[in-house]
Design a protein around this motif. Sequence first.
Motif, PDB file in Angstrom:
ATOM      1  N   VAL A 131      -7.259  -2.758 -74.477  1.00  0.00           N
ATOM      2  CA  VAL A 131      -6.871  -3.461 -75.707  1.00  0.00           C
ATOM      3  C   VAL A 131      -6.812  -4.955 -75.407  1.00  0.00           C
ATOM      4  O   VAL A 131      -6.223  -5.383 -74.412  1.00  0.00           O
ATOM      5  N   TYR A 132      -7.424  -5.729 -76.299  1.00  0.00           N
ATOM      6  CA  TYR A 132      -7.528  -7.177 -76.092  1.00  0.00           C
ATOM      7  C   TYR A 132      -6.973  -7.929 -77.296  1.00  0.00           C
ATOM      8  O   TYR A 132      -7.170  -7.525 -78.443  1.00  0.00           O
ATOM      9  N   ILE A 133      -6.296  -9.042 -77.008  1.00  0.00           N
ATOM     10  CA  ILE A 133      -5.982 -10.026 -78.038  1.00  0.00           C
ATOM     11  C   ILE A 133      -7.155 -11.002 -78.050  1.00  0.00           C
ATOM     12  O   ILE A 133      -7.370 -11.739 -77.088  1.00  0.00           O
ATOM     13  N   ASN A 134      -7.939 -10.975 -79.125  1.00  0.00           N
ATOM     14  CA  ASN A 134      -9.137 -11.809 -79.205  1.00  0.00           C
ATOM     15  C   ASN A 134      -8.846 -13.215 -79.724  1.00  0.00           C
ATOM     16  O   ASN A 134      -9.596 -14.154 -79.432  1.00  0.00           O
ATOM     17  N   ASN A 135      -7.776 -13.343 -80.507  1.00  0.00           N
ATOM     18  CA  ASN A 135      -7.432 -14.664 -81.033  1.00  0.00           C
ATOM     19  C   ASN A 135      -5.995 -14.647 -81.524  1.00  0.00           C
ATOM     20  O   ASN A 135      -5.424 -13.562 -81.762  1.00  0.00           O
ATOM     21  N   LEU A 136      -5.418 -15.830 -81.671  1.00  0.00           N
ATOM     22  CA  LEU A 136      -4.043 -15.984 -82.161  1.00  0.00           C
ATOM     23  C   LEU A 136      -3.994 -17.142 -83.138  1.00  0.00           C
ATOM     24  O   LEU A 136      -4.835 -18.043 -83.105  1.00  0.00           O
ATOM     25  N   SER A 137      -3.000 -17.107 -84.025  1.00  0.00           N
ATOM     26  CA  SER A 137      -2.770 -18.216 -84.955  1.00  0.00           C
ATOM     27  C   SER A 137      -1.276 -18.389 -85.163  1.00  0.00           C
ATOM     28  O   SER A 137      -0.487 -17.477 -84.899  1.00  0.00           O
TER      29      SER A 137
END
Length: 386
Positions: A10-16
């Motif tokens: 599982v990956y976090i591909n982007n954040l805001s």
Amino acid sequence: MEFKALENAVYINNLSAVMPNDPVSNADMEKVLGQVGGQRSRAKSIILRSNQIKSRHYGIDPETGEFNYTNAQLAAEAVEKLLPSASELAQIDTLVASTSLPDQSLPNHGVMVHGELKNPPCEVISTSGICLCGVTALKYGYMAIKAGESKKGVVVASELASSVMHARNFTGESDYKIKQLEAKPELAFEKDFLRWMLSDGAGAALLSNEPSATGLSLKIDWIDVLSFANELEACMYAGAEKENGQLKGSAFYSSQEREQLSLSAIKQDVKLLNENIVKVTVEKALSQIAAKRDIKPEDYDFFLPHYSSGYFRERLFQGLQNIDFEIPFEKWFTNLPNKGNTGSASIFIMLDELFHSGNLKQGQKLLCYIPESGRFSSAFMQLSVV
């Protein structure tokens, strides 16, 4: 019993992150939140000196004094910043939304965020709690992908703490005290304390079963959450009064009593907090997790601790030393002084800033620490930069 880990990564591909309106300085806080009973807070300067927060944000229009955000709108804006096009929003199959203070009791916060976004039907989950509910939301999104039930999900945590900290919420209690005590109106310290500690903000993360094709991703190695409610009474609470160590919910009070006691206010048992927050959420929790995960402090390039106040920084460091898990300050990352304490959204807001800072490199490891004083719970999370 042995548990076999599922194979899906599982990956976090982007954040805001979204911080509503312009920053509010310490000097301007009472202009935005209002004065209770027309009196300046006598605790404010002491608390601000201790928490070392210099500015924060509120979902309140500084010109009109009216709210220009709901909690759901704030969360939706963070998701829209993460996925700015309708086609990107349409691809998510899971939306997990979390907050301590939803705009209403029912329906749940998650479906209200979905209603703001208007993306196609998808699974929607909402987790509740205090600071920890952001990471429990993240764990649901993580587990859904790990189990193969989701391929692309969004997790968002948001807080509109100003909605319960505004002076108008305390008018009934202030008037009641004037009549009953013939004294100057003044909030109990456990309520006034938190008016100068909490602020508004939202953060979102895009999760998938593959790393980003270009740029960095954060692989979620593990998330561990522990509750110590079996050992300790409630410390931070709202919608209740504490009597002889037990919470009595607002449903058991008359409408007049609810107003007179400001039961909607968030309260903190400061003595209980000081005695237990580090000992329980750092020393007890991390000792167990370190043994379970076979981790060492030198494994980590960054440590992201969510602490509510600069007052706890040295005490947290001492707690790490007490269990032989010392991480030097040069590896710590926080944005508390200029973003404030945004509760469940804090870890997302910290991760967003670090993720987009240009300071992360392939192979680095991050350790995140998220405590909650509600009834003393703690979470630790390991992320790898890929």
